[in-house]
Design a protein around this motif. Structure first.
Motif, PDB file in Angstrom:
ATOM      1  N   LEU A   1     -32.353-106.357   3.955  1.00 50.26           N
ATOM      2  CA  LEU A   1     -31.079-106.386   3.239  1.00 50.26           C
ATOM      3  C   LEU A   1     -31.042-105.291   2.176  1.00 50.26           C
ATOM      4  O   LEU A   1     -30.035-104.594   2.038  1.00 50.26           O
ATOM      5  CB  LEU A   1     -30.842-107.761   2.603  1.00 50.26           C
ATOM      6  CG  LEU A   1     -29.578-107.876   1.755  1.00 50.26           C
ATOM      7  CD1 LEU A   1     -28.328-107.638   2.595  1.00 50.26           C
ATOM      8  CD2 LEU A   1     -29.524-109.239   1.073  1.00 50.26           C
TER       9      LEU A   1
ATOM     10  N   VAL B   1     -28.217-102.410   1.966  1.00 51.49           N
ATOM     11  CA  VAL B   1     -27.348-102.229   0.807  1.00 51.49           C
ATOM     12  C   VAL B   1     -27.504-100.816   0.248  1.00 51.49           C
ATOM     13  O   VAL B   1     -26.513-100.166  -0.107  1.00 51.49           O
ATOM     14  CB  VAL B   1     -27.644-103.303  -0.277  1.00 51.49           C
ATOM     15  CG1 VAL B   1     -26.956-102.980  -1.593  1.00 51.49           C
ATOM     16  CG2 VAL B   1     -27.212-104.684   0.213  1.00 51.49           C
TER      17      VAL B   1
ATOM     18  N   PHE C   1     -25.890-101.279   7.927  1.00 47.82           N
ATOM     19  CA  PHE C   1     -26.299-102.662   8.171  1.00 47.82           C
ATOM     20  C   PHE C   1     -26.690-102.901   9.635  1.00 47.82           C
ATOM     21  O   PHE C   1     -26.904-104.039  10.040  1.00 47.82           O
ATOM     22  CB  PHE C   1     -25.168-103.612   7.754  1.00 47.82           C
ATOM     23  CG  PHE C   1     -25.056-103.756   6.265  1.00 47.82           C
ATOM     24  CD1 PHE C   1     -25.633-104.831   5.611  1.00 47.82           C
ATOM     25  CD2 PHE C   1     -24.398-102.797   5.507  1.00 47.82           C
ATOM     26  CE1 PHE C   1     -25.552-104.959   4.231  1.00 47.82           C
ATOM     27  CE2 PHE C   1     -24.306-102.910   4.137  1.00 47.82           C
ATOM     28  CZ  PHE C   1     -24.888-103.993   3.485  1.00 47.82           C
TER      29      PHE C   1
ATOM     30  N   LEU D   1     -21.102-107.236   8.002  1.00 46.06           N
ATOM     31  CA  LEU D   1     -22.182-107.417   7.038  1.00 46.06           C
ATOM     32  C   LEU D   1     -21.971-106.535   5.810  1.00 46.06           C
ATOM     33  O   LEU D   1     -22.162-106.979   4.674  1.00 46.06           O
ATOM     34  CB  LEU D   1     -23.533-107.128   7.686  1.00 46.06           C
ATOM     35  CG  LEU D   1     -23.963-108.132   8.760  1.00 46.06           C
ATOM     36  CD1 LEU D   1     -25.208-107.634   9.493  1.00 46.06           C
ATOM     37  CD2 LEU D   1     -24.215-109.505   8.158  1.00 46.06           C
TER      38      LEU D   1
ATOM     39  N   ASN E   1     -19.347-108.184   3.751  1.00 47.42           N
ATOM     40  CA  ASN E   1     -19.831-109.421   3.129  1.00 47.42           C
ATOM     41  C   ASN E   1     -20.776-109.171   1.953  1.00 47.42           C
ATOM     42  O   ASN E   1     -20.840-109.990   1.031  1.00 47.42           O
ATOM     43  CB  ASN E   1     -20.535-110.305   4.164  1.00 47.42           C
ATOM     44  CG  ASN E   1     -19.573-110.860   5.186  1.00 47.42           C
ATOM     45  OD1 ASN E   1     -18.366-110.935   4.963  1.00 47.42           O
ATOM     46  ND2 ASN E   1     -20.099-111.240   6.341  1.00 47.42           N
ATOM     47  N   PHE E   2     -21.505-108.051   1.991  1.00 52.00           N
ATOM     48  CA  PHE E   2     -22.472-107.788   0.928  1.00 52.00           C
ATOM     49  C   PHE E   2     -21.967-106.776  -0.103  1.00 52.00           C
ATOM     50  O   PHE E   2     -22.736-106.335  -0.953  1.00 52.00           O
ATOM     51  CB  PHE E   2     -23.815-107.370   1.527  1.00 52.00           C
ATOM     52  CG  PHE E   2     -24.543-108.542   2.139  1.00 52.00           C
ATOM     53  CD1 PHE E   2     -25.118-109.515   1.331  1.00 52.00           C
ATOM     54  CD2 PHE E   2     -24.620-108.685   3.510  1.00 52.00           C
ATOM     55  CE1 PHE E   2     -25.760-110.604   1.883  1.00 52.00           C
ATOM     56  CE2 PHE E   2     -25.260-109.768   4.076  1.00 52.00           C
ATOM     57  CZ  PHE E   2     -25.829-110.740   3.262  1.00 52.00           C
ATOM     58  N   GLN E   3     -20.664-106.445  -0.063  1.00 49.11           N
ATOM     59  CA  GLN E   3     -20.091-105.572  -1.098  1.00 49.11           C
ATOM     60  C   GLN E   3     -20.273-106.142  -2.497  1.00 49.11           C
ATOM     61  O   GLN E   3     -20.633-105.412  -3.418  1.00 49.11           O
ATOM     62  CB  GLN E   3     -18.609-105.315  -0.820  1.00 49.11           C
ATOM     63  CG  GLN E   3     -18.346-104.198   0.133  1.00 49.11           C
ATOM     64  CD  GLN E   3     -16.848-103.982   0.334  1.00 49.11           C
ATOM     65  OE1 GLN E   3     -16.017-104.801  -0.043  1.00 49.11           O
ATOM     66  NE2 GLN E   3     -16.516-102.855   0.936  1.00 49.11           N
TER      67      GLN E   3
ATOM     68  N   LEU F   1     -22.635-107.915  -3.664  1.00 50.86           N
ATOM     69  CA  LEU F   1     -24.029-107.730  -4.059  1.00 50.86           C
ATOM     70  C   LEU F   1     -24.261-106.278  -4.478  1.00 50.86           C
ATOM     71  O   LEU F   1     -24.908-106.006  -5.486  1.00 50.86           O
ATOM     72  CB  LEU F   1     -24.962-108.118  -2.905  1.00 50.86           C
ATOM     73  CG  LEU F   1     -26.445-108.138  -3.225  1.00 50.86           C
ATOM     74  CD1 LEU F   1     -26.773-109.225  -4.242  1.00 50.86           C
ATOM     75  CD2 LEU F   1     -27.247-108.376  -1.952  1.00 50.86           C
ATOM     76  N   LYS F   2     -23.701-105.349  -3.718  1.00 55.71           N
ATOM     77  CA  LYS F   2     -23.844-103.925  -4.045  1.00 55.71           C
ATOM     78  C   LYS F   2     -23.189-103.623  -5.385  1.00 55.71           C
ATOM     79  O   LYS F   2     -23.724-102.863  -6.196  1.00 55.71           O
ATOM     80  CB  LYS F   2     -23.254-103.063  -2.939  1.00 55.71           C
ATOM     81  CG  LYS F   2     -23.498-101.584  -3.162  1.00 55.71           C
ATOM     82  CD  LYS F   2     -23.111-100.768  -1.966  1.00 55.71           C
ATOM     83  CE  LYS F   2     -23.406 -99.316  -2.247  1.00 55.71           C
ATOM     84  NZ  LYS F   2     -24.326 -98.721  -1.330  1.00 55.71           N
TER      85      LYS F   2
ATOM     86  N   THR G   1     -27.031-114.166  -3.491  1.00 54.00           N
ATOM     87  CA  THR G   1     -26.184-113.996  -4.663  1.00 54.00           C
ATOM     88  C   THR G   1     -27.081-113.715  -5.868  1.00 54.00           C
ATOM     89  O   THR G   1     -28.303-113.854  -5.789  1.00 54.00           O
ATOM     90  CB  THR G   1     -25.348-115.270  -4.944  1.00 54.00           C
ATOM     91  OG1 THR G   1     -26.232-116.374  -5.141  1.00 54.00           O
ATOM     92  CG2 THR G   1     -24.392-115.574  -3.807  1.00 54.00           C
TER      93      THR G   1
END
Length: 186
Positions: free
Chosen positions: A64, A68, A73, A93, A96-98, A100-101, A163
């Motif tokens: 992950l 990121v 991904f 993906l 969905n992980f924006q 987090l970035k 998260t």
């Protein structure tokens, strides 16, 4: 002499009690035998120890982190179970992980900090392994909820949720005088 004989008798009684107790199943053993509960140990390919669970968490978090960092991904997706690959495109993906970035969290901490499991690893009704916990990093704690599917005796990620949250403040003395060792008088 009297004390020695007393102690020998006492030790013989204790040894006999231990032999009787050792042959008697514990309450937990009796309940497990009666309930026939599926435990993770009964699953093929179950991580045999905590180190293997830590490896699954760390390797997934490393994939992950790389996704990121690079915005690619594809590898994370390709490491997943067939169901994970069917349900998620690399673009899904990335989207969905924006969040987090955007936090700017440094996921490299997950390679060196030992994850803390919030619940014991367990298998759900579909025999998927769940690992839930956090990395106690600073200033943000990294929380994870990972699910793995056994594919050809290899655990493949089937869902991933990560998260961040502000890490709890560690208690520190108000001033250095309280934490310094006492000075010795000459």
């Amino acid at each position: 002499m009297m004390i020695t004989m007393f102690l020998r008798r006492r030790m013989a009684i204790l040894a006999a009690a231990l032999v009787v107790c050792a042959g008697t199943p514990s309450l937990a053993q009796e309940q497990a035998r009666d309930e026939k509960v599926e435990t993770p140990d009964a699953a093929a390919g179950w991580p045999a120890n905590a180190a293997q669970s830590v490896y699954l968490v760390r390797s997934t978090m490393t994939a992950l982190h790389q996704a990121v960092e690079t915005g690619n991904f594809t590898v994370l997706r390709d490491l997943g179970s067939p169901r994970f690959r069917e349900e998620s495109t690399a673009a899904d993906l990335a989207f969905n992980f924006q969040p987090l970035k955007r936090t700017g969290v440094d996921l490299t901490a997950t390679a060196v900090i030992t994850p803390q499991l919030s619940t014991a690893p367990f298998l759900d009704a579909q025999k998927q392994l769940h690992l839930v916990g956090f990395f106690p990093s600073q200033p943000l704690e990294i929380d994870f909820d990972l699910t793995f599917e056994n594919v050809a005796n290899r655990w493949r990620v089937s869902s991933i949720a990560v998260t961040t949250a502000p890490a709890p403040k560690r208690s520190q003395p108000d001033n250095e005088a309280e934490s310094a060792p006492p000075k010795q008088q000459p």
